[in-house]
Design a protein around this motif. Structure first.
Motif, PDB file in Angstrom:
ATOM      1  N   CYS A 137       0.821  -1.219   0.000  1.00  0.00           N
ATOM      2  CA  CYS A 137       0.000   0.000   0.000  1.00  0.00           C
ATOM      3  C   CYS A 137       0.851   1.263   0.000  1.00  0.00           C
ATOM      4  O   CYS A 137       0.418   2.313   0.488  1.00  0.00           O
ATOM      5  CB  CYS A 137      -0.976  -0.009   1.175  1.00  0.00           C
ATOM      6  N   GLU A 138       2.056   1.190  -0.553  1.00  0.00           N
ATOM      7  CA  GLU A 138       2.903   2.376  -0.616  1.00  0.00           C
ATOM      8  C   GLU A 138       2.300   3.489  -1.469  1.00  0.00           C
ATOM      9  O   GLU A 138       2.588   4.666  -1.266  1.00  0.00           O
ATOM     10  CB  GLU A 138       4.311   2.019  -1.108  1.00  0.00           C
ATOM     11  N   HIS A 139       1.434   3.088  -2.406  1.00  0.00           N
ATOM     12  CA  HIS A 139       0.782   4.090  -3.261  1.00  0.00           C
ATOM     13  C   HIS A 139      -0.234   4.938  -2.510  1.00  0.00           C
ATOM     14  O   HIS A 139      -0.724   5.942  -3.034  1.00  0.00           O
ATOM     15  CB  HIS A 139       0.081   3.394  -4.431  1.00  0.00           C
ATOM     16  N   LEU A 140      -0.533   4.549  -1.271  1.00  0.00           N
ATOM     17  CA  LEU A 140      -1.506   5.285  -0.464  1.00  0.00           C
ATOM     18  C   LEU A 140      -0.858   6.366   0.402  1.00  0.00           C
ATOM     19  O   LEU A 140      -1.544   7.033   1.167  1.00  0.00           O
ATOM     20  CB  LEU A 140      -2.283   4.325   0.438  1.00  0.00           C
ATOM     21  N   MET A 141       0.431   6.558   0.276  1.00  0.00           N
ATOM     22  CA  MET A 141       1.169   7.405   1.204  1.00  0.00           C
ATOM     23  C   MET A 141       0.602   8.822   1.308  1.00  0.00           C
ATOM     24  O   MET A 141       0.525   9.392   2.401  1.00  0.00           O
ATOM     25  CB  MET A 141       2.646   7.480   0.807  1.00  0.00           C
ATOM     26  N   GLU A 142       0.182   9.397   0.205  1.00  0.00           N
ATOM     27  CA  GLU A 142      -0.297  10.783   0.229  1.00  0.00           C
ATOM     28  C   GLU A 142      -1.824  10.893   0.361  1.00  0.00           C
ATOM     29  O   GLU A 142      -2.363  11.998   0.338  1.00  0.00           O
ATOM     30  CB  GLU A 142       0.163  11.519  -1.031  1.00  0.00           C
ATOM     31  N   ARG A 143      -2.487   9.762   0.514  1.00  0.00           N
ATOM     32  CA  ARG A 143      -3.937   9.789   0.686  1.00  0.00           C
ATOM     33  C   ARG A 143      -4.300  10.162   2.116  1.00  0.00           C
ATOM     34  O   ARG A 143      -3.619   9.796   3.068  1.00  0.00           O
ATOM     35  CB  ARG A 143      -4.527   8.415   0.356  1.00  0.00           C
ATOM     36  N   ARG A 144      -5.433  10.863   2.272  1.00  0.00           N
ATOM     37  CA  ARG A 144      -5.938  11.163   3.602  1.00  0.00           C
ATOM     38  C   ARG A 144      -6.464   9.889   4.251  1.00  0.00           C
ATOM     39  O   ARG A 144      -7.139   9.080   3.593  1.00  0.00           O
ATOM     40  CB  ARG A 144      -7.047  12.210   3.547  1.00  0.00           C
ATOM     41  N   ILE A 145      -6.153   9.713   5.526  1.00  0.00           N
ATOM     42  CA  ILE A 145      -6.617   8.531   6.254  1.00  0.00           C
ATOM     43  C   ILE A 145      -8.130   8.389   6.153  1.00  0.00           C
ATOM     44  O   ILE A 145      -8.662   7.289   5.966  1.00  0.00           O
ATOM     45  CB  ILE A 145      -6.189   8.614   7.736  1.00  0.00           C
ATOM     46  N   GLY A 146      -8.834   9.499   6.266  1.00  0.00           N
ATOM     47  CA  GLY A 146     -10.297   9.465   6.245  1.00  0.00           C
ATOM     48  C   GLY A 146     -10.897   9.099   4.909  1.00  0.00           C
ATOM     49  O   GLY A 146     -12.087   8.784   4.833  1.00  0.00           O
ATOM     50  N   ASP A 147     -10.098   9.145   3.831  1.00  0.00           N
ATOM     51  CA  ASP A 147     -10.594   8.819   2.495  1.00  0.00           C
ATOM     52  C   ASP A 147     -10.340   7.366   2.101  1.00  0.00           C
ATOM     53  O   ASP A 147     -10.767   6.936   1.024  1.00  0.00           O
ATOM     54  CB  ASP A 147      -9.936   9.733   1.452  1.00  0.00           C
ATOM     55  N   LEU A 148      -9.664   6.620   2.967  1.00  0.00           N
ATOM     56  CA  LEU A 148      -9.337   5.238   2.620  1.00  0.00           C
ATOM     57  C   LEU A 148     -10.566   4.342   2.715  1.00  0.00           C
ATOM     58  O   LEU A 148     -11.427   4.527   3.569  1.00  0.00           O
ATOM     59  CB  LEU A 148      -8.257   4.695   3.560  1.00  0.00           C
TER      60      LEU A 148
END
Length: 245
Positions: A137-148
């Motif tokens: 899930c390294e591609h999620l690094m810049e995603r907001r936690i609340g948007d996951l």
């Protein structure tokens, strides 16, 4: 209140046979209600051990007893060789989804223990990328936690639980709030982590097909242990009958 927790080192036995965790005669009473009574459980090193049972059977209570989060009676003994770290992914994580915190921010705070605005972010990016890569899930690094999504959040939390590498990984309903495709992906990831890192995993699950796919051994509880055996010897029908007991 009698609480007996021991840690011991051992070099005996072979992988799959040597215990990492032994629980004997464990009982838990909360607010005057007996949740667990006389529970005996042994988790072998290098195994994925599934803990099943109906709703309200005490599965999460048992997991939280192992972490030391709630009082109990009985013996909990760990046979750790290294730092004795326990990784834990809870069933529910309550947080304000409107918070402007990214996955990177979450790990930075965890690893540095200092405010993000004090700097040092560049030095941490490579390390955080490596940690997230362990669960893909390294591609999620810049995603907001609340948007996951549910599955994405589970993979992020699992990555957090794996850093630094634990000797025992506790998972409480790891497939909850995940769609079927995400659940299958998560199952494969657990099996790969066990093979690649030699992890010992104790997981609570009510998804019986998932248990059959990933588990080496199964224990069913309903206030007490009602069944224990090798997963390879069980069918889906067997498991459904067991939790209906």
């Amino acid at each position: 209140m009698a609480v007996d927790v021991e840690k011991a080192d051992t070099g005996l036995g072979s992988p799959g046979d040597e215990p990492l965790l032994k629980i004997r005669d464990l009982s838990v009473t909360l607010k005057g209600n007996r949740i667990l009574r006389g529970v005996d459980l042994q988790v072998r090193k290098g195994n994925i051990h599934a803990l099943i049972g109906p709703n309200g059977a005490g599965k999460t209570t048992l997991i939280r007893s192992i972490t030391g989060a709630i009082p109990h009676r009985g013996l909990i003994r760990f046979f750790f060789r290294g730092n004795g770290r326990i990784g834990y992914v809870p069933q529910l994580l309550e947080f304000d989804r409107s918070m402007p915190i990214t996955v990177f921010d979450f790990f930075y705070i965890m690893l540095k223990r200092t405010p993000i605005f004090l700097g040092g972010k560049r030095r941490m990016r490579e390390k955080i990328n490596r940690i997230l890569a362990a669960t893909g899930c390294e591609h999620l690094m810049e995603r907001r936690i609340g948007d996951l999504s549910g599955g994405e959040l589970r993979r992020v939390l699992l990555a957090q639980a794996l850093e630094p590498k634990p000797e025992l990984l506790l998972l409480d309903e790891p497939a909850s709030n995940i769609d079927e495709v995400g659940a299958r992906r998560f199952e494969k990831m657990l099996v790969e982590l066990k093979k690649r890192q030699g992890l010992t995993i104790l997981m609570v699950s009510h998804y019986m097909q998932s248990v059959l796919y990933v588990a080496d051994r199964v224990t069913a509880i309903n206030g007490r242990v009602i069944y224990e055996g090798d997963a390879q010897e069980l069918t889906l029908s067997d498991l459904l009958k067991t939790i209906a007991t």
